[in-house]
Design an enzyme around this catalytic site. Structure first.
Site, PDB file in Angstrom:
ATOM      1  N   TRP A 514       0.808  -1.229   0.000  1.00 44.35           N
ATOM      2  CA  TRP A 514       0.000   0.000   0.000  1.00 44.35           C
ATOM      3  C   TRP A 514       0.838   1.275   0.000  1.00 44.35           C
ATOM      4  O   TRP A 514       0.427   2.295   0.507  1.00 44.35           O
ATOM      5  CB  TRP A 514      -1.000  -0.003   1.166  1.00 44.35           C
ATOM      6  CG  TRP A 514      -1.999  -1.093   1.013  1.00 44.35           C
ATOM      7  CD1 TRP A 514      -3.146  -1.059   0.269  1.00 44.35           C
ATOM      8  CD2 TRP A 514      -1.944  -2.403   1.579  1.00 44.35           C
ATOM      9  NE1 TRP A 514      -3.791  -2.271   0.342  1.00 44.35           N
ATOM     10  CE2 TRP A 514      -3.082  -3.107   1.150  1.00 44.35           C
ATOM     11  CE3 TRP A 514      -1.037  -3.047   2.410  1.00 44.35           C
ATOM     12  CZ2 TRP A 514      -3.352  -4.423   1.520  1.00 44.35           C
ATOM     13  CZ3 TRP A 514      -1.295  -4.365   2.784  1.00 44.35           C
ATOM     14  CH2 TRP A 514      -2.443  -5.031   2.341  1.00 44.35           C
ATOM     15  N   HIS A 515       2.010   1.196  -0.621  1.00 42.64           N
ATOM     16  CA  HIS A 515       2.878   2.366  -0.710  1.00 42.64           C
ATOM     17  C   HIS A 515       2.962   2.870  -2.147  1.00 42.64           C
ATOM     18  O   HIS A 515       3.988   3.386  -2.577  1.00 42.64           O
ATOM     19  CB  HIS A 515       4.280   2.030  -0.184  1.00 42.64           C
ATOM     20  CG  HIS A 515       4.307   1.677   1.271  1.00 42.64           C
ATOM     21  ND1 HIS A 515       5.422   1.139   1.886  1.00 42.64           N
ATOM     22  CD2 HIS A 515       3.368   1.783   2.244  1.00 42.64           C
ATOM     23  CE1 HIS A 515       5.153   0.920   3.170  1.00 42.64           C
ATOM     24  NE2 HIS A 515       3.908   1.310   3.404  1.00 42.64           N
ATOM     25  N   TYR A 516       1.886   2.721  -2.898  1.00 40.53           N
ATOM     26  CA  TYR A 516       1.903   3.142  -4.304  1.00 40.53           C
ATOM     27  C   TYR A 516       1.970   4.677  -4.384  1.00 40.53           C
ATOM     28  O   TYR A 516       1.528   5.397  -3.497  1.00 40.53           O
ATOM     29  CB  TYR A 516       0.695   2.596  -5.055  1.00 40.53           C
ATOM     30  CG  TYR A 516      -0.643   2.776  -4.387  1.00 40.53           C
ATOM     31  CD1 TYR A 516      -1.371   3.948  -4.554  1.00 40.53           C
ATOM     32  CD2 TYR A 516      -1.202   1.771  -3.594  1.00 40.53           C
ATOM     33  CE1 TYR A 516      -2.599   4.124  -3.951  1.00 40.53           C
ATOM     34  CE2 TYR A 516      -2.432   1.936  -2.987  1.00 40.53           C
ATOM     35  CZ  TYR A 516      -3.130   3.110  -3.167  1.00 40.53           C
ATOM     36  OH  TYR A 516      -4.355   3.274  -2.569  1.00 40.53           O
TER      37      TYR A 516
END
Length: 587
Positions: A514-516
């Site tokens: 979830w670090h896009y």
């Protein structure tokens, strides 16, 4: 314990935890924010000095700062994180992310790569839903970004006064820490927020009572008379003045409340007044396109009037690939989220989490997250066979597993950067619909090699003397790798050699952390002051401007950036005299 039982429990546990790794939240009493309202209470037309789109990890600190010397409208498409029964505390994963309703604080999407993902839809953004790890960006990252190092440090400190804490270190996390040091991830740097090579204990946004502190809490800094915060306000487009202007000038927004009623908000007259988009790596490029700023051919295909042909909007999308190994434990382990990280020289970050029951703490019922038969995203039962009877049977089979089957933890690695990039496109003209996004995981060999080295390091940790207490002697590392390789953690096809080839293992078991980021990158879509190139009175300030994810986990830097740019914008507004500049830094 029977190996088959362990394998079945692993599948459920892995899917549940890894989907929730960066997504959990707290139940806190709502603060007395006199400026927070439902968008249904908004006037049909209103006027402000600044309009901020997105009350997330960057938008909240930005709004809090700007409110001290200007009138600010903060528009958040989601609801409040406070008092929401589906937003839980440290010890209760599951409800928020399993909630697929239109009012859920998270919104699921699946990238074109076949990796299941999620985006925040709540005041405070991802900081309301993540695993809480708090760590700063590396000094070289700050220098390459061209940021003022002193103001960066002061902005981090401003954030940390409210949201950052030292985590308690118990047995599992200590074993992982000692294992990292034993296998050579050196030096040991103790507890620190700073990013440095070696093994360290990082910060957390959970306090000693297990209560989460989010970017929404940074609104405590706001001037209540200078801020209007509207919840459930979905922005449909930015409005531009074109006639009589040398180039398009942003001057207002159109948003709808929960009933669908349309509202307009405009900038007051003034040379420093601006609209600032802080809608995240998916939302910001999406909104620019919906507003007519983007690739002309793509916009025309969706019958959107082109304001500015900007082909780089939506380009440079990246998501740091994550891969993990689940380790069943012969002894009980504490419930812990990410507390320790190994920052390697080869470009992989090693982290871990543990819990006696990742699928829901007793006595509450287990929630199997994305593996849940009720959701069906990852269930091995084909969609057409998911009858109510089949779903009920699958749930009962899962309930029959013994509690020890859920005892253990994960050791995972995240590829830094990454180097591989993709793109984002519109699917529809509805801002509430997810756009289409492709991340191209492991397209570049450098990312794949970093994953291989990271998984190899995890294998060494599992076999280390420091970690031996938490590993069954009868379960070899290849057995654990094979268990992971057989788990349906994404929608990608499986290969028979995934348990013997680490390259194939990385490709087959890739997940999101979830670090896009990307889509509105500095130098391509915005300048170094985050002003959108080619138009006036419009900025983008959030993770969509990044080329690489900062530090091991980005939330600290995104919150810092909101504060940092708020100070800079106000300094410009106040003519940057020394007394005002010092006063804003001291606030």
């Amino acid at each position: 314990m029977d190996l088959g039982c362990l394998r079945l429990s692993f599948v459920a546990t892995l899917a549940t935890f890894l989907f929730f790794h960066d997504f959990c939240a707290c139940q806190k009493a709502a603060p007395n924010y006199s400026f927070m309202h439902n968008a249904t209470a908004a006037q049909p037309v209103s006027y402000y000095d600044y309009i901020i789109i997105g009350g997330g990890t960057a938008g909240c600190p930005l709004a809090a700062t700007l409110s001290h010397n200007a009138s600010v409208l903060l528009l958040e498409r989601g609801g409040s994180p406070y008092g929401n029964p589906n937003i839980t505390n440290l010890g209760s994963f599951g409800a928020a992310l399993s909630d697929l309703s239109s009012t859920s604080p998270s919104q699921r999407f699946i990238s074109e790569d076949g990796v299941i993902n999620s985006r925040a839809r709540v005041l405070g953004g991802g900081s309301c839903l993540n695993a809480g790890f708090y760590t700063r960006a590396a000094p070289y990252y700050v220098r390459e970004a061209g940021w003022d190092e002193r103001l960066v440090n002061e902005s981090y400190q401003w954030v940390e006064k409210v949201v950052a804490f030292e985590p308690p270190m118990r047995q599992w996390q200590s074993a992982v820490r000692d294992g990292l040091v034993e296998v050579g991830v050196l030096p040991y740097n103790g507890f620190t927020y700073d990013h440095m090579y070696g093994t360290k204990i990082g910060g957390t946004i959970f306090d000693q009572n297990g209560q989460r502190h989010t970017a929404a809490d940074l609104l405590e800094y706001a001037n209540p008379s200078g801020l209007t915060l509207l919840l459930h306000a979905s922005v449909h487009k930015v409005l531009f003045r074109i006639k009589g202007k040398a180039r398009p000038q942003a001057h207002g927004v159109v948003f709808r409340d929960a009933t669908g009623a349309k509202h307009r908000a405009y900038l007051k007259n003034g040379p420093k007044n601006e609209i600032i988009v802080s809608a995240g790596a998916l939302g910001s490029p999406q909104l620019l396109m919906l507003s007519g700023v983007g690739p002309a051919d793509h916009l025309k295909a969706h019958n959107i009037t082109v304001v500015l042909d900007q082909p780089l909007v939506g380009q440079g999308m990246s998501d740091n690939p994550m891969n993990a190994i689940f380790v069943p434990s012969p002894v009980p382990v504490e419930v812990s989220l990410i507390q320790v990280v190994g920052i390697t020289q080869f470009g992989s970050y090693i982290e871990a989490a543990s819990g006696e029951n990742f699928a829901g703490g007793s006595p509450s019922p287990r929630d199997y997250g994305m593996f849940s038969p009720k959701i069906g995203q990852l269930s091995k039962v084909p969609p057409k066979q998911r009858t109510p009877e089949a779903i009920a049977e699958a749930i009962e089979n899962m309930k029959a597993l013994d509690d020890p089957a859920f005892r253990g933890g994960f050791i995972l690695e995240k590829v830094m950067g990454p180097v591989s990039t993709g793109h984002l496109e519109l699917r529809t003209r509805n801002p509430n619909d997810n756009p289409s996004v492709t991340f191209n995981y492991f397209k570049e060999p450098e990312d794949l090699q970093r994953c291989v080295q990271g998984i190899s390091t995890i294998e060494k940790i599992i076999e280390s003397k420091s970690f031996s207490k938490f590993k069954y002697e009868s379960m070899s590392v290849p057995t654990l790798v094979n268990m992971t390789a057989s788990a349906p953690v994404n929608l990608l096809p499986r290969h028979s050699n995934a348990s013997t080839s680490l390259e194939q293992f990385c490709r087959d078991t890739v997940m999101t952390i979830w670090h896009y980021h990307g889509g509105c990158q500095v130098g391509k879509v915005v300048d170094h002051d985050y002003k959108v190139l080619g138009v006036d009175a419009l900025r983008v300030i959030d993770g969509s401007t990044f080329y690489y994810s900062p530090g091991t986990n980005p939330q600290a830097t995104v919150m810092m950036l909101g504060r940092y740019m708020g100070v800079r914008i106000l300094s410009e507004r106040l003519a940057s005299n020394d007394s005002n500049h010092f006063w804003w830094r001291a606030r």
